[in-house]
Design an enzyme around this catalytic site. Structure first.
Site, PDB file in Angstrom:
ATOM      1  N   ARG A 161       0.877  -1.311   0.275  1.00  0.00           N
ATOM      2  CA  ARG A 161      -0.131   0.017   0.502  1.00  0.00           C
ATOM      3  C   ARG A 161       0.843   1.184   0.287  1.00  0.00           C
ATOM      4  NH1 ARG A 161      -2.838  -3.452  -0.792  1.00  0.00           N
ATOM      5  NH2 ARG A 161      -4.879  -3.992   0.128  1.00  0.00           N
ATOM      6  N   SER A 236     -10.852  -0.740   2.721  1.00  0.00           N
ATOM      7  CA  SER A 236      -9.902  -0.995   4.126  1.00  0.00           C
ATOM      8  C   SER A 236      -9.430   0.665   4.734  1.00  0.00           C
ATOM      9  CB  SER A 236      -8.836  -2.156   4.597  1.00  0.00           C
ATOM     10  OG  SER A 236      -9.213  -2.694   3.514  1.00  0.00           O
ATOM     11  N   GLU A 332      -4.752   4.130   5.875  1.00  0.00           N
ATOM     12  CA  GLU A 332      -4.800   3.967   4.302  1.00  0.00           C
ATOM     13  C   GLU A 332      -5.228   4.923   4.293  1.00  0.00           C
ATOM     14  OE1 GLU A 332      -5.724  -0.195   2.460  1.00  0.00           O
ATOM     15  OE2 GLU A 332      -6.649   0.881   1.064  1.00  0.00           O
TER      16      GLU A 332
HETATM   17  P1  FAD Z   1      -8.864   8.351  -5.565  1.00  0.00           P
HETATM   18  O1  FAD Z   1      -9.344   8.017  -4.348  1.00  0.00           O
HETATM   19  O2  FAD Z   1      -9.661   9.224  -6.192  1.00  0.00           O
HETATM   20  O3  FAD Z   1      -7.637   9.085  -4.908  1.00  0.00           O
HETATM   21  C1  FAD Z   1      -6.180   8.259  -4.468  1.00  0.00           C
HETATM   22  C2  FAD Z   1      -5.208   9.305  -3.885  1.00  0.00           C
HETATM   23  O4  FAD Z   1      -4.434   8.970  -5.195  1.00  0.00           O
HETATM   24  C3  FAD Z   1      -5.837  10.398  -3.766  1.00  0.00           C
HETATM   25  O5  FAD Z   1      -4.943  11.140  -2.807  1.00  0.00           O
HETATM   26  C4  FAD Z   1      -5.621  11.300  -4.575  1.00  0.00           C
HETATM   27  O6  FAD Z   1      -5.072  12.719  -4.915  1.00  0.00           O
HETATM   28  C5  FAD Z   1      -4.359  10.427  -5.902  1.00  0.00           C
HETATM   29  N1  FAD Z   1      -4.079  10.676  -6.953  1.00  0.00           N
HETATM   30  C6  FAD Z   1      -5.493   9.799  -7.590  1.00  0.00           C
HETATM   31  N2  FAD Z   1      -5.612   9.884  -9.306  1.00  0.00           N
HETATM   32  C7  FAD Z   1      -4.238  10.017  -9.245  1.00  0.00           C
HETATM   33  C8  FAD Z   1      -3.249  10.971 -10.111  1.00  0.00           C
HETATM   34  N3  FAD Z   1      -3.838  10.136 -11.899  1.00  0.00           N
HETATM   35  N4  FAD Z   1      -2.663  11.102 -10.559  1.00  0.00           N
HETATM   36  C9  FAD Z   1      -1.458  11.337  -9.153  1.00  0.00           C
HETATM   37  N5  FAD Z   1      -3.010  11.190  -7.725  1.00  0.00           N
HETATM   38  C10 FAD Z   1      -3.996  10.343  -8.232  1.00  0.00           C
HETATM   39  N6  FAD Z   1      -7.645  -0.489  -2.569  1.00  0.00           N
HETATM   40  C11 FAD Z   1      -6.390  -1.868  -2.220  1.00  0.00           C
HETATM   41  O7  FAD Z   1      -5.200  -1.863  -2.444  1.00  0.00           O
HETATM   42  N7  FAD Z   1      -7.290  -3.333  -2.274  1.00  0.00           N
HETATM   43  C12 FAD Z   1      -8.666  -3.329  -2.730  1.00  0.00           C
HETATM   44  O8  FAD Z   1      -8.903  -4.483  -2.105  1.00  0.00           O
HETATM   45  C13 FAD Z   1      -9.946  -2.007  -2.371  1.00  0.00           C
HETATM   46  N8  FAD Z   1     -10.718  -2.574  -1.902  1.00  0.00           N
HETATM   47  C14 FAD Z   1     -11.526  -1.787  -1.810  1.00  0.00           C
HETATM   48  C15 FAD Z   1     -13.168  -1.270  -1.810  1.00  0.00           C
HETATM   49  C16 FAD Z   1     -13.933  -0.409  -1.728  1.00  0.00           C
HETATM   50  C17 FAD Z   1     -15.807  -0.834  -1.462  1.00  0.00           C
HETATM   51  C18 FAD Z   1     -13.601   0.681  -2.008  1.00  0.00           C
HETATM   52  C19 FAD Z   1     -14.300   1.696  -1.743  1.00  0.00           C
HETATM   53  C20 FAD Z   1     -12.621   0.821  -2.157  1.00  0.00           C
HETATM   54  C21 FAD Z   1     -10.957  -0.325  -1.835  1.00  0.00           C
HETATM   55  N9  FAD Z   1      -9.911   0.187  -2.004  1.00  0.00           N
HETATM   56  C22 FAD Z   1      -8.942  -1.050  -2.432  1.00  0.00           C
HETATM   57  C23 FAD Z   1      -9.595   1.377  -2.334  1.00  0.00           C
HETATM   58  C24 FAD Z   1      -8.982   2.574  -3.489  1.00  0.00           C
HETATM   59  O9  FAD Z   1     -10.147   1.219  -4.415  1.00  0.00           O
HETATM   60  C25 FAD Z   1      -8.161   2.057  -4.277  1.00  0.00           C
HETATM   61  O10 FAD Z   1      -6.830   3.043  -3.186  1.00  0.00           O
HETATM   62  C26 FAD Z   1      -7.779   3.388  -5.720  1.00  0.00           C
HETATM   63  O11 FAD Z   1      -6.861   2.304  -6.833  1.00  0.00           O
HETATM   64  C27 FAD Z   1      -8.111   4.367  -4.929  1.00  0.00           C
HETATM   65  O12 FAD Z   1      -8.516   4.653  -6.952  1.00  0.00           O
HETATM   66  P2  FAD Z   1      -9.794   6.451  -6.866  1.00  0.00           P
HETATM   67  O13 FAD Z   1      -9.106   6.042  -8.886  1.00  0.00           O
HETATM   68  O14 FAD Z   1     -10.175   6.354  -6.399  1.00  0.00           O
HETATM   69  O15 FAD Z   1      -8.225   6.790  -5.816  1.00  0.00           O
HETATM   70  N1  EPU Z   2     -11.054 -10.719  10.315  1.00  0.00           N
HETATM   71  C1  EPU Z   2     -11.508 -10.376  11.575  1.00  0.00           C
HETATM   72  N2  EPU Z   2     -12.581  -9.716  11.491  1.00  0.00           N
HETATM   73  C2  EPU Z   2     -13.136  -8.883  10.620  1.00  0.00           C
HETATM   74  C3  EPU Z   2     -12.096  -8.752   9.471  1.00  0.00           C
HETATM   75  C4  EPU Z   2     -11.391  -9.809   8.982  1.00  0.00           C
HETATM   76  O1  EPU Z   2     -11.144 -11.104  12.145  1.00  0.00           O
HETATM   77  O2  EPU Z   2     -13.644  -8.011  10.796  1.00  0.00           O
HETATM   78  C5  EPU Z   2     -10.431 -11.885  10.459  1.00  0.00           C
HETATM   79  C6  EPU Z   2     -10.129 -12.383   9.100  1.00  0.00           C
HETATM   80  O3  EPU Z   2     -10.858 -13.487   8.688  1.00  0.00           O
HETATM   81  C7  EPU Z   2      -9.148 -12.568   7.927  1.00  0.00           C
HETATM   82  C8  EPU Z   2      -8.044 -11.804   8.292  1.00  0.00           C
HETATM   83  O4  EPU Z   2      -8.794 -11.212   9.242  1.00  0.00           O
HETATM   84  O5  EPU Z   2      -8.017 -14.181   8.952  1.00  0.00           O
HETATM   85  C9  EPU Z   2      -7.734 -10.729   7.322  1.00  0.00           C
HETATM   86  O6  EPU Z   2      -9.382 -10.952   6.405  1.00  0.00           O
HETATM   87  P1  EPU Z   2      -9.613 -10.433   4.958  1.00  0.00           P
HETATM   88  O7  EPU Z   2      -8.859 -12.106   4.220  1.00  0.00           O
HETATM   89  O8  EPU Z   2     -10.820 -10.444   4.611  1.00  0.00           O
HETATM   90  O9  EPU Z   2      -8.487  -9.266   4.619  1.00  0.00           O
HETATM   91  P2  EPU Z   2      -8.407  -8.137   4.946  1.00  0.00           P
HETATM   92  O10 EPU Z   2      -7.127  -8.629   5.540  1.00  0.00           O
HETATM   93  O11 EPU Z   2      -9.092  -8.146   6.094  1.00  0.00           O
HETATM   94  C10 EPU Z   2      -6.442  -6.979   3.137  1.00  0.00           C
HETATM   95  C11 EPU Z   2      -6.774  -5.822   1.530  1.00  0.00           C
HETATM   96  C12 EPU Z   2      -8.209  -5.731   1.499  1.00  0.00           C
HETATM   97  C13 EPU Z   2      -8.055  -7.227   0.393  1.00  0.00           C
HETATM   98  C14 EPU Z   2      -8.082  -8.261   0.886  1.00  0.00           C
HETATM   99  C15 EPU Z   2      -8.186  -9.356  -0.094  1.00  0.00           C
HETATM  100  C16 EPU Z   2      -5.398  -4.254   3.833  1.00  0.00           C
HETATM  101  C17 EPU Z   2      -5.636  -3.383   5.096  1.00  0.00           C
HETATM  102  N3  EPU Z   2      -6.658  -4.622   2.878  1.00  0.00           N
HETATM  103  O12 EPU Z   2      -8.029  -7.029   3.786  1.00  0.00           O
HETATM  104  O13 EPU Z   2      -8.008  -4.668   0.842  1.00  0.00           O
HETATM  105  O14 EPU Z   2      -9.213  -6.870  -0.235  1.00  0.00           O
HETATM  106  O15 EPU Z   2      -6.397  -8.200   1.629  1.00  0.00           O
HETATM  107  O16 EPU Z   2      -6.618  -9.304  -0.386  1.00  0.00           O
HETATM  108  O17 EPU Z   2      -4.607  -4.865   2.841  1.00  0.00           O
HETATM  109  C18 EPU Z   2      -8.306  -2.190   0.409  1.00  0.00           C
HETATM  110  O18 EPU Z   2      -6.964  -1.986   1.016  1.00  0.00           O
HETATM  111  O19 EPU Z   2      -9.808  -0.962   0.650  1.00  0.00           O
HETATM  112  C19 EPU Z   2      -9.233  -3.756   0.646  1.00  0.00           C
HETATM  113  C20 EPU Z   2     -10.250  -4.214   0.495  1.00  0.00           C
END
Ligand code: FAD
Ligand code: EPU
Length: 336
Positions: A161, A236, A332
Site C-alpha cells: 500500500r 479498508s 490507508e
Molecule cells: P482517489 O480516491 O480518487 O485518489 C486516491 C489518492 O490518489 C488521492 O490522494 C489522490 O489525490 C491520488 N490520485 C488519484 N489519481 C491520481 C493521479 N492520476 N495522479 C496522481 N495522484 C492521483 N484498494 C486496494 O488496494 N485493494 C482493495 O482490495 C481495495 N478494495 C476496496 C474496496 C472498496 C469497496 C473501496 C471503496 C475501496 C477499495 N480499495 C482497495 C481502495 C481504492 O479502491 C484504491 O485505493 C483505488 O486505487 C483508489 O482509486 P481512485 O481513483 O478512487 O483514487
Molecule cells: N478478520 C476478522 N474480522 C473482521 C475482518 C477480518 O477476524 O472483521 C480476519 C479474517 O477472518 C482473516 C483476516 O482478518 O483471518 C484477514 O481478513 P481478509 O482476508 O478479509 O482481508 P483483510 O486483511 O481484512 C486485505 C486488504 C483488502 C483486500 C483483502 C483481500 C488491507 C488493508 N486490506 O483485507 O484491501 O481486498 O485483503 O486481499 O490490506 C483495501 O485496501 O481497501 C482493501 C479492501
C-alpha cells in the site's frame, strides 16, 4: 472548463459532503496543461474515482478530475502484451477488458473501485496480487515544470500500500497513463489466497481460467465488502500493521489464534480487521456512521455523516487498539 463551488459528494465513494472552491475535469494531457497554465496551483487535488479519500472539510483549491481514457498496445510477442491505459479509465473496466481478450495478470484485482491512474499510488493489491507484479511504467505530469516524466518499476519504490507518490514525491505529479505486462497464454493462475480455492470449489471449478478467478474474487468481495453505491465507504480504512515477531508473541499469549502472515525483512503482518473485531468494534453504529458489520476494517457512512465524524472514530479505534494490543494502526485512506 473550471467550475466554482462544486459539491464533491458524488465524486467519492464515502458520499460525504464537501465543497471544492474550483473543479475541472481533464480528458487529455494537453487539456490538463491548459488548466494548470490558467491557475496558480497552490492548492491542488487530483481525484480519480474518489474511493480512497475522506474529505474532512471543504477544499479551498482546485480539484482536478481525471478522465483520460483509452487502451493502447505498446509491445506484443506470442506470449506477452504490454497494454498502456489512460489514467482516467475505471480500474475494473481495464480488468474486464483484459479478461475479455484473455490477457492474464490482473484478474485477482477484479472489482477494486477507482481509476487506473490511482492504482500505482498505493500499489493496489488483493487476493495475492499487487499491481507491482505486472507494472512496466507510468507517465506523469510534473506539476511545477509541466514536463511529462516516465517512471519505471524501480523508480516507483512500491511496497505494501505504498509508493514514492505517497511519500517523497507526494503532490508533485499527476499520473496520466500506466503500462502493464500481461500474459497471452500459460497464465500464472494465482489461487494461493485460501478463500479463492474454497470459492472455486463451491463453484465446481477444478482447473480455473482467468475468468473463473475473476468470478471467484468478485463473489468473495461482494459477500464481505459493502457496495459503496448502497453504503458509503472507502474499503479498508487502515493498513494491516507490519510488526516485529515479539509483538506477535505477546498477542499470542492471550489470543492463540491471531491471524498473521510473513512480511519482508523478517517481519509479521497482522490483520487489522481481526484486531478491531476482537476489540469489539465490529458492527458498532453511532448516529449515521460506524464500523461495518461484516468487515471491521471498513468504516461506513450510513447517510449524511461528516468526514470529521469518521476521522474521530478512526482516532478512537487507533487509541483502543494501541492500548489493547500495543499496535498502532496507520490509516490507508487519504485524509483531505
Ligand atoms: P482517489 O480516491 O480518487 O485518489 C486516491 C489518492 O490518489 C488521492 O490522494 C489522490 O489525490 C491520488 N490520485 C488519484 N489519481 C491520481 C493521479 N492520476 N495522479 C496522481 N495522484 C492521483 N484498494 C486496494 O488496494 N485493494 C482493495 O482490495 C481495495 N478494495 C476496496 C474496496 C472498496 C469497496 C473501496 C471503496 C475501496 C477499495 N480499495 C482497495 C481502495 C481504492 O479502491 C484504491 O485505493 C483505488 O486505487 C483508489 O482509486 P481512485 O481513483 O478512487 O483514487
Ligand atoms: N478478520 C476478522 N474480522 C473482521 C475482518 C477480518 O477476524 O472483521 C480476519 C479474517 O477472518 C482473516 C483476516 O482478518 O483471518 C484477514 O481478513 P481478509 O482476508 O478479509 O482481508 P483483510 O486483511 O481484512 C486485505 C486488504 C483488502 C483486500 C483483502 C483481500 C488491507 C488493508 N486490506 O483485507 O484491501 O481486498 O485483503 O486481499 O490490506 C483495501 O485496501 O481497501 C482493501 C479492501
Amino acid at each position: 472548463m473550471i467550475s466554482e463551488n462544486v459539491e464533491l459528494k458524488p465524486y467519492t465513494t464515502f458520499g460525504i459532503s464537501a465543497i471544492a472552491k474550483k473543479f475541472a475535469a481533464f480528458s487529455s494531457v494537453q487539456e490538463l496543461r491548459t488548466i494548470l497554465g490558467e491557475n496558480d496551483h497552490k492548492e491542488l487535488l487530483i481525484l480519480g474515482g474518489g474511493s480512497n479519500v475522506l474529505f474532512t472539510s471543504d477544499f479551498d483549491g482546485l480539484v482536478l478530475h481525471n478522465t483520460i481514457k483509452g487502451f493502447q498496445v505498446m509491445h506484443e510477442t506470442e506470449t506477452e502484451i504490454w497494454l498502456k491505459s489512460g489514467a482516467g479509465e475505471v480500474w475494473h473496466d481495464l480488468v474486464m477488458h483484459c479478461i475479455a481478450n484473455d490477457f492474464g495478470g490482473i484478474e485477482n484485482l477484479s472489482l477494486i473501485p477507482g481509476s487506473v491512474g490511482a492504482s500505482p499510488m498505493q500499489n493496489i493489491g488483493a487476493y495475492g496480487v499487487e499491481i507491482k507484479d505486472v507494472f512496466i511504467e507510468l507517465e506523469a505530469l510534473h506539476i511545477s515544470s509541466g514536463e511529462l516524466h516516465t517512471f519505471k518499476k524501480d523508480d516507483c519504490q512500491f511496497g505494501y500500500r505504498e509508493s514514492i507518490f505517497k511519500r517523497e514525491k507526494k503532490g508533485e505529479y499527476i499520473i496520466t497513463s500506466v503500462t502493464f505486462a500481461l500474459t497471452k497464454k500459460q497464465h500464472a493462475i494465482n489461487t494461493k489466497y485460501g478463500a479463492i480455492e474454497e470459492q472455486l470449489k463451491q463453484m465446481g471449478v477444478s482447473s480455473p481460467s482467468i475468468q473463473d478467478i475473476s468470478n471467484a474474487v468478485i463473489a468473495i468481495r461482494s459477500s464481505k465488502l459493502p457496495d459503496p453505491k448502497k453504503i458509503g465507504n472507502a474499503g479498508s480504512f487502515f493498513k494491516n500493521p507490519v510488526v516485529d515477531k515479539e509483538v506477535l508473541s505477546k498477542i499470542q499469549n492471550s489470543h492463540e489464534n491471531v491471524p498473521h502472515y510473513p512480511a519482508p525483512n523478517n517481519k509479521i503482518k497482522l490483520a487489522a480487521g481481526w484486531l478491531i473485531d476482537q476489540a469489539g468494534w465490529k458492527g458498532k453504529t453511532f448516529d449515521d456512521f460506524g464500523v461495518h458489520k461484516n468487515q471491521a476494517l471498513v468504516l461506513v457512512n450510513y447517510g449524511n455523516c461528516s468526514g470529521k465524524e469518521i476521522l474521530n472514530l478512526s482516532e478512537r479505534i487507533i487509541e483502543d487498539i494501541s492500548n489493547k494490543f500495543g499496535v498502532r494502526l496507520e490509516r490507508e485512506v487519504n485524509i483531505i
